[in-house]
Write a protein that holds these residues in place. Structure first.
Motif, short mmCIF file in Angstrom:
data_model
loop_
_atom_site.label_atom_id
_atom_site.label_comp_id
_atom_site.label_asym_id
_atom_site.label_seq_id
_atom_site.Cartn_x
_atom_site.Cartn_y
_atom_site.Cartn_z
N ALA A 150 -16.96 -55.77 -2.73
CA ALA A 150 -16.05 -54.70 -3.18
C ALA A 150 -16.47 -53.41 -2.48
CB ALA A 150 -16.12 -54.54 -4.70
N SER A 151 -16.45 -53.47 -1.14
CA SER A 151 -17.00 -52.34 -0.38
C SER A 151 -15.98 -51.71 0.58
CB SER A 151 -18.25 -52.77 0.38
OG SER A 151 -17.96 -53.93 1.15
N PRO A 194 -8.97 -50.71 2.41
CA PRO A 194 -8.89 -51.27 1.06
C PRO A 194 -9.10 -52.79 1.08
CG PRO A 194 -7.03 -49.83 1.49
CD PRO A 194 -7.74 -50.01 2.79
N ILE A 195 -9.62 -53.30 -0.03
CA ILE A 195 -9.86 -54.74 -0.15
C ILE A 195 -8.93 -55.28 -1.23
CG2 ILE A 195 -11.58 -56.42 -0.96
CD1 ILE A 195 -13.68 -54.69 0.47
N ALA A 196 -8.15 -56.33 -0.87
CA ALA A 196 -7.12 -56.81 -1.79
C ALA A 196 -7.70 -57.52 -3.01
CB ALA A 196 -6.17 -57.74 -1.04
N ASN A 197 -8.72 -58.35 -2.81
CA ASN A 197 -9.29 -59.10 -3.93
C ASN A 197 -10.79 -58.87 -4.05
OD1 ASN A 197 -6.84 -60.53 -4.77
ND2 ASN A 197 -7.01 -61.44 -2.72
N ILE A 217 -23.38 -47.50 1.67
CA ILE A 217 -23.77 -48.84 2.13
C ILE A 217 -23.31 -49.90 1.14
CG2 ILE A 217 -25.82 -47.95 3.35
CD1 ILE A 217 -27.48 -49.14 0.95
N ALA A 218 -23.40 -51.16 1.59
CA ALA A 218 -23.07 -52.28 0.70
C ALA A 218 -24.32 -53.11 0.46
CB ALA A 218 -21.99 -53.13 1.35
N VAL A 219 -24.45 -53.62 -0.77
CA VAL A 219 -25.57 -54.52 -1.09
C VAL A 219 -24.99 -55.82 -1.66
CG1 VAL A 219 -27.28 -52.70 -1.51
CG2 VAL A 219 -25.83 -53.47 -3.40
N SER A 220 -25.73 -56.91 -1.48
CA SER A 220 -25.26 -58.21 -1.95
C SER A 220 -25.42 -58.32 -3.47
CB SER A 220 -26.06 -59.32 -1.28
OG SER A 220 -27.41 -59.25 -1.71
#
Ligand code: F0G
Length: 376
Positions: free
Chosen positions: A232-233, A240-243, A274-277
């Motif tokens: 969700a990043s 934008p992210i759809a799902n 940043i993004a994290v798992s």
């Protein structure tokens, strides 16, 4: 003695009373407060040790707010202003915390509260709060982003108070978190790390620092670090992210409403998003609970997951060296604040799944002794 005690208990009257000069209220504003704010800023010992004492790390535990998340800071302002305008219904879309907070504050104001939430995606604690506080619950088959779209349309058709952070009064209240950090440390930290979902909070904290800086209450501005979950990043991916998907349901958002102001906070502060798992989020969730004694919800652990990731990459050393030169800092270690946005009790299901409850035992001393001996 007794009267002193009473004074101590009642001295903190909430963020509006404490930071009134920085907030859009007047004598005409009826203040709706649950004495939110004044949350602890706790020095981390274990995390600092894990990072070889290379930095000073403070954890701002927003889970001690009255409804268990930072949302109360913004809600006291937004609901007070809605009541001042004579509105009788508050409405919001939510991944859970905003709805819990809105429901509580609307109840105190004598207002109705309608919440629009993604069905099946709200942590149990948050939904039970909204239920208990008497909100009208509209669960929709869709995402948070769908819910927010519906709410924004509805506010054009009905005389309702929009209580999402697209309401600037929410941002005003939430900036008090930055004020409290500066008041506690005596200046702004070098780095300010927080989870990012709809991006209201990063917007508000940056605004808070800027205002304190302009008021000469602090001598520097922090580098802002936003942390999203990998699934969700949108701000990291740049679209934008759809799902969106992540264990951290609070930040399961694909198209943040405050997109541009989040990017502005990042760029103006020379920071990063940043993004994290999810695995890294769960690791941080475990460390916080096991070692720091802080039970936070998964989204909140994202800030510490971000700290660990950036520390591993050597981000702080390089960046802090730049700051030291630029600002004539004589400290040799950076001061880092991580915002822990919500309480772990909000999401008991994730805790039970992550930490796994053992099977019940026979009611005997031996059985219990064996169970203990197995793990020591
Ligand atoms: N942490 C928690 C615990 C949250 O509930 C939220 C947002 C965030 C972080 C991210 O803050 O959206 O300002 O970037 N929760 C909202 C809600 C979306 O509906 O409760 P943000």
């Amino acid at each position: 003695m007794e009267s002193d005690m009473r004074l101590l208990v009642t001295r903190w009257q909430g963020v509006i009373a404490h930071y009134r000069d920085f907030l859009p209220v007047s004598e005409k504003t009826p203040i709706i407060t649950l004495h939110e704010g004044n949350t602890p800023l706790i020095r981390s010992r274990w995390i600092e040790r894990m990072l070889d004492e290379r930095m000073e790390v403070y954890l701002k535990f927003e889970g001690t707010n009255p409804t268990g998340s930072f949302k109360d800071r913004g809600m006291t302002v937004a609901v007070s202003k809605a009541l001042e305008r004579g509105l009788t219904i508050g409405i919001c879309a939510s991944t859970g915390n905003t709805s819990a907070s809105a429901a509580a504050y609307c109840g105190v104001a004598g207002m109705k509260c309608a919440i629009v939430v993604p069905a099946g995606k709200i942590a149990a604690g948050k939904l039970s709060q909204a239920l208990a506080h008497g909100a009208i619950i509209c669960a929709v088959h869709g995402s948070f982003d769908d819910a927010l779209k519906i709410v924004r349309e509805l506010t054009k058709e009905m005389p309702v108070a929009l209580l999402n952070s697209v309401n600037p009064e929410r941002i005003e209240g939430q900036k008090t978190c930055a004020f409290e950090i500066c008041d506690a440390i005596g200046d702004a930290p070098d780095f300010h790390i927080l989870p990012v979902g709809n991006a209201g909070n990063i917007t508000s904290h940056w605004k808070g620092y800027r205002e304190y800086y302009e008021a000469k209450r602090i001598s520097q501005l922090p580098v802002m670090v936003g942390v999203q979950a990998e699934g969700a990043s949108p701000l990291v991916k740049g679209e934008p992210i759809a799902n969106p998907e992540t264990i951290a349901t609070a930040i399961r958002i694909g198209n943040p409403a405050s997109w541009h102001s989040a990017i502005r906070a990042r760029d103006e502060s020379n920071g990063t998003i940043i993004a994290v798992s999810d695995e890294a989020i769960v690791d941080a969730y475990r460390i916080l609970a096991r070692r720091e004694g802080l039970f936070v919800e998964p989204a909140s652990a994202a800030s510490v997951a971000g700290l660990m990731k950036l520390a591993q990459e050597g981000y702080f050393e390089g960046k802090f060296e730049e700051l030291r030169k630029e600002r004539n800092i004589d400290r040799d270690r950076p001061i880092v604040v991580c915002i822990l946005t919500g309480h772990g009790l909000k999401d008991p299901q994730t805790a039970l799944q992550t930490f796994q409850l053992p099977e019940p035992l026979p009611p005997t001393v031996n059985a219990v002794k064996r169970a203990i001996e197995q793990v020591i």
